[in-house]
Design an enzyme around this catalytic site. Sequence first.
Site, PDB file in Angstrom:
ATOM      1  N   ASN A   1      28.525  37.096  42.023  1.00 24.54           N
ATOM      2  CA  ASN A   1      29.421  38.259  42.013  1.00 24.54           C
ATOM      3  C   ASN A   1      28.618  39.460  41.526  1.00 24.54           C
ATOM      4  OD1 ASN A   1      31.376  40.185  41.537  1.00 24.54           O
ATOM      5  ND2 ASN A   1      32.374  39.082  39.860  1.00 24.54           N
TER       6      ASN A   1
ATOM      7  N   LYS B   1      29.451  42.523  41.382  1.00 22.85           N
ATOM      8  CA  LYS B   1      30.285  43.561  40.767  1.00 22.85           C
ATOM      9  C   LYS B   1      29.924  44.950  41.342  1.00 22.85           C
ATOM     10  CE  LYS B   1      30.972  40.565  36.867  1.00 22.85           C
ATOM     11  NZ  LYS B   1      31.390  40.385  35.496  1.00 22.85           N
TER      12      LYS B   1
ATOM     13  N   HIS C   1      40.082  38.509  39.554  1.00 18.50           N
ATOM     14  CA  HIS C   1      39.048  38.547  38.517  1.00 18.50           C
ATOM     15  C   HIS C   1      39.606  39.258  37.283  1.00 18.50           C
ATOM     16  CE1 HIS C   1      35.373  39.507  36.378  1.00 18.50           C
ATOM     17  NE2 HIS C   1      34.777  38.568  37.108  1.00 18.50           N
TER      18      HIS C   1
ATOM     19  N   GLU D   1      38.437  41.419  35.450  1.00 15.01           N
ATOM     20  CA  GLU D   1      38.208  42.873  35.447  1.00 15.01           C
ATOM     21  C   GLU D   1      39.236  43.589  36.316  1.00 15.01           C
ATOM     22  OE1 GLU D   1      34.058  42.571  36.450  1.00 15.01           O
ATOM     23  OE2 GLU D   1      33.671  41.710  34.477  1.00 15.01           O
TER      24      GLU D   1
ATOM     25  N   GLU E   1      37.252  31.079  34.195  1.00 15.54           N
ATOM     26  CA  GLU E   1      36.396  32.076  33.555  1.00 15.54           C
ATOM     27  C   GLU E   1      37.055  32.569  32.265  1.00 15.54           C
ATOM     28  OE1 GLU E   1      33.464  33.999  36.524  1.00 15.54           O
ATOM     29  OE2 GLU E   1      35.229  35.244  36.394  1.00 15.54           O
TER      30      GLU E   1
ATOM     31  N   GLY F   1      30.128  38.180  30.602  1.00 20.10           N
ATOM     32  CA  GLY F   1      29.182  39.248  30.258  1.00 20.10           C
ATOM     33  C   GLY F   1      28.874  39.356  28.775  1.00 20.10           C
TER      34      GLY F   1
ATOM     35  N   SER G   1      28.912  34.073  31.698  1.00 16.50           N
ATOM     36  CA  SER G   1      27.571  34.093  31.096  1.00 16.50           C
ATOM     37  C   SER G   1      26.689  32.925  31.520  1.00 16.50           C
ATOM     38  CB  SER G   1      27.670  34.151  29.566  1.00 16.50           C
ATOM     39  OG  SER G   1      28.267  35.359  29.166  1.00 16.50           O
TER      40      SER G   1
HETATM   41  P1  PGA Z   1      28.911  36.973  33.948  1.00 25.01           P
HETATM   42  O1  PGA Z   1      30.146  37.309  34.890  1.00 25.01           O
HETATM   43  O2  PGA Z   1      28.174  35.821  34.592  1.00 25.01           O
HETATM   44  O3  PGA Z   1      28.104  38.236  33.907  1.00 25.01           O
HETATM   45  O4  PGA Z   1      29.475  36.588  32.621  1.00 25.01           O
HETATM   46  C1  PGA Z   1      30.883  36.303  35.513  1.00 25.01           C
HETATM   47  C2  PGA Z   1      31.994  36.906  36.317  1.00 25.01           C
HETATM   48  O5  PGA Z   1      32.504  37.969  35.933  1.00 25.01           O
HETATM   49  O6  PGA Z   1      32.405  36.356  37.363  1.00 25.01           O
END
Ligand code: PGA
Length: 242
Positions: A7, A9, A97, A99, A165, A171, A202
């Site tokens: 992903n 982003k 997601h 976010e 997640e 992150g 992460s």
């Molecule tokens: P990350 O993000 O691996 O940077 O923690 C995972 C995600 O948001 O799908």
Amino acid sequence: MKYVIGNWKMYCNVSQARQLVAEITTGLTSQSAKDLEIVLCPPFTALYVVYQDIQSLTSLKIKLGAQNCYFMPFGAYTGEISPSQLKDFCQYVILGHSERRRYFAEDDKLINKKIKSAIKFGLKPIVCIGEQKRGDNKEGIFKQAESAISGLQPGQIKKIIFAYEPVWAIGTGKQPEPAYANKIIKEIKNVTKAKVVLYGGSVDGENVGGFVKQPDIDGFLVGGASLSAKEFLKIINQVKEG
Ligand code: PGA
């Protein structure tokens, strides 16, 4: 089959996206990609070039996913993109997601509509669910999962890929114990009857090993580490080795 999904982003302009695809595909052999479903989810603006590049640069069967879509098939919805438009070059779409839930106020009801529409137009939804804080009650996760599948037939539910997640792990460099993630993933499968549930939060080339060993984790949704070809390839190789 195991999944490794990147992903990206809101990172990469067109030339950066092409560079990243070139590095990833150069590092992959048909052997290392065998029996794996590798999916890249670039931003909308890079989807088409990445689509062209993965078609021409490699015989490897890398798949493409979008990071979001709207639920209507077309219409006067300025700024939105429909599943039927994505279908031209994507096989997958990330929905719900954390976010999107947090910054764009997407709720379970809207996400359920998007899931239904994505399935109707032949896209496989990658649906993200997870608790806000470490130690939160698990009920919230299952509420999100149940809402995601509301009104779907068993055959449609099998098309969904869930990604567990934990929001606090995204992150942040923090992670749940692999055995705990496995336990939650097993319960998500029991509750939803979904076939594929990934872990995300992460994940990198160093820590993925502990998760790979867990029996119910079908692969990984990778954010930050998917922006480095070296890290992404490390993850792929470890998933491959099992
Ligand atoms: P990350 O993000 O691996 O940077 O923690 C995972 C995600 O948001 O799908």
